[in-house]
Write an enzyme that holds these catalytic residues in place. Structure first.
Site, PDB file in Angstrom:
ATOM      1  N   ARG A  41      -0.321  -2.946  -6.697  1.00 54.74           N
ATOM      2  CA  ARG A  41      -0.703  -3.963  -5.710  1.00 54.74           C
ATOM      3  C   ARG A  41      -1.646  -4.987  -6.343  1.00 54.74           C
ATOM      4  NH1 ARG A  41      -1.002  -4.712  -0.030  1.00 54.74           N
ATOM      5  NH2 ARG A  41      -3.076  -5.161   0.800  1.00 54.74           N
ATOM      6  N   ARG A  92       0.864  -1.170   0.000  1.00 55.26           N
ATOM      7  CA  ARG A  92       0.000   0.000   0.000  1.00 55.26           C
ATOM      8  C   ARG A  92       0.912   1.234   0.000  1.00 55.26           C
ATOM      9  NH1 ARG A  92      -2.037  -3.452   4.186  1.00 55.26           N
ATOM     10  NH2 ARG A  92      -4.100  -4.288   3.706  1.00 55.26           N
ATOM     11  N   TYR A 104      -7.263 -17.827  10.834  1.00 55.59           N
ATOM     12  CA  TYR A 104      -5.966 -17.373  10.326  1.00 55.59           C
ATOM     13  C   TYR A 104      -4.892 -18.382  10.685  1.00 55.59           C
ATOM     14  CZ  TYR A 104      -1.881 -14.428   9.604  1.00 55.59           C
ATOM     15  OH  TYR A 104      -0.671 -13.925   9.169  1.00 55.59           O
ATOM     16  N   HIS A 110      -3.454  -9.354   4.331  1.00 62.29           N
ATOM     17  CA  HIS A 110      -4.869  -9.625   4.581  1.00 62.29           C
ATOM     18  C   HIS A 110      -4.949 -10.744   5.602  1.00 62.29           C
ATOM     19  CE1 HIS A 110      -6.311  -7.996   0.425  1.00 62.29           C
ATOM     20  NE2 HIS A 110      -5.788  -7.073   1.193  1.00 62.29           N
ATOM     21  N   LYS A 120      -1.938  -2.056   7.962  1.00 67.58           N
ATOM     22  CA  LYS A 120      -3.134  -1.518   8.608  1.00 67.58           C
ATOM     23  C   LYS A 120      -3.215  -1.990  10.057  1.00 67.58           C
ATOM     24  CE  LYS A 120      -6.296  -0.802   4.723  1.00 67.58           C
ATOM     25  NZ  LYS A 120      -7.605  -1.200   4.140  1.00 67.58           N
ATOM     26  N   HIS A 176      -2.087   1.910  -6.215  1.00 65.19           N
ATOM     27  CA  HIS A 176      -2.723   0.655  -5.808  1.00 65.19           C
ATOM     28  C   HIS A 176      -2.811  -0.339  -6.968  1.00 65.19           C
ATOM     29  CE1 HIS A 176      -4.494  -0.911  -2.150  1.00 65.19           C
ATOM     30  NE2 HIS A 176      -5.397  -1.536  -2.849  1.00 65.19           N
TER      31      HIS A 176
END
Length: 296
Positions: free
Chosen positions: A245, A146, A277, A268, A170, A242
């Site tokens: 990406r 990003r 996860y 992600h 993030k 982006h």
């Protein structure tokens, strides 16, 4: 699941007489689904329902895969489950309850390999800012970052001997991302030849990519850099930072990379709506990047 896939591919080769490339495409697409299911501890095709398949396609969309490519995945997976159903390996075909991806005009823009190369070759690397810009473009595409992650990179985040960089994503979540040899080469050149000419002690703060005043680049600064070289390359489609990406993820997935590995490289955390996860070994992610990224 792999036993069923092997049987299905043999049928395609021996009975349907499909080409090697077509069968390879089927294998890659279905393997992506199998890897996704493995991460959820599902290896029995009879346990696969439409909700799981929808979750898989949502993940493809979030990774920036174009609807055209997603439609190909859908076709491959539909054929596989139709085969399982017709041979009574499963009692119902879950794909029948999954809507195929719609081919919309508003697709996330993805650059071809030729377009990537033409953009990367535009900066004048004999110039201190041109060399910086080459490094920026290389890192954007090599690592799928990003913009906020790119401009936040510190020199202490670069581990070139291990071919990885540390990224603050993030929610202040750190992750390690593989970086290819081309991006390493140009970033090293920039750090050696250009950055010392741009750096100012009070402003630079160990930041990798600096503006002409020696400070951290802004998001708009990166946007303008990308826009300049896209125009110089004569590319007509709408391209922004982006887009690199999206292109990073698309090229890896279309080359046959594992969906979960790409997911982790992009930061992600959730691979399904159940938010399960599973951590992937760093060496495995590096291997996937090196094998499937065009400039790995």
């Amino acid at each position: 699941m792999n036993i069923f896939l092997k049987e299905y591919l043999n049928v395609l080769r021996l009975e349907k007489n499909l080409s090697v490339n077509t069968i390879s495409s089927y294998r890659n697409d279905i393997n992506s689904l199998i890897n996704f299911l493995d991460s959820l501890k599902i290896n029995d095709p009879s346990l696969v329902d439409n909700k799981l398949l929808n979750s898989f396609f949502i993940n493809l969309q979030e990774l920036g895969l174009s609807n055209t490519s997603a439609a190909r995945y859908y076709s491959s997976i539909k054929g596989f489950f139709s085969y399982l159903f017709s041979n009574k390996y499963i009692k119902a075909n879950p794909v029948e309850k999954v809507m195929p991806p719609k081919l919309s005009k508003n697709l996330p823009s993805v650059l071809s390999l030729g377009e990537i190369d033409s953009i990367l070759l535009k900066p004048d690397v004999e110039n201190k800012l041109g060399l910086r810009d080459r490094g920026i473009l290389e890192v954007l595409y090599a690592c799928g970052l990003r913009v906020s992650e790119l401009i936040g990179l510190k020199i202490s985040d670069l581990f070139f001997d291990e071919e990885i960089i540390r990224v603050l994503g993030k929610g202040s979540k750190e992750r390690l991302v593989p970086i290819g040899s081309s991006a390493i080469k140009w970033t090293k050149e920039y750090l050696t030849k250009s950055r010392p000419l741009l750096a100012k002690k009070a402003k630079s703060e160990n930041v990798v990519f600096l503006n002409n005043r020696g400070s951290k680049l802004s998001r708009m600064g990166v946007w303008k850099i990308v826009d300049q070289y896209v125009k110089e390359a004569g590319i007509q489609k709408e391209v922004h930072p982006h887009t690199f990406r999206h292109s990073f993820a698309t090229h890896l997935l279309e080359g046959g990379a594992d969906l979960r590995a790409v997911q982790e490289m992009l930061g992600h955390a959730d691979i399904s709506t159940t938010q399960i996860y599973t951590h992937i070994d760093r060496d495995y992610i590096k291997q996937v990047h090196k094998q499937f990224h065009p400039r790995g």
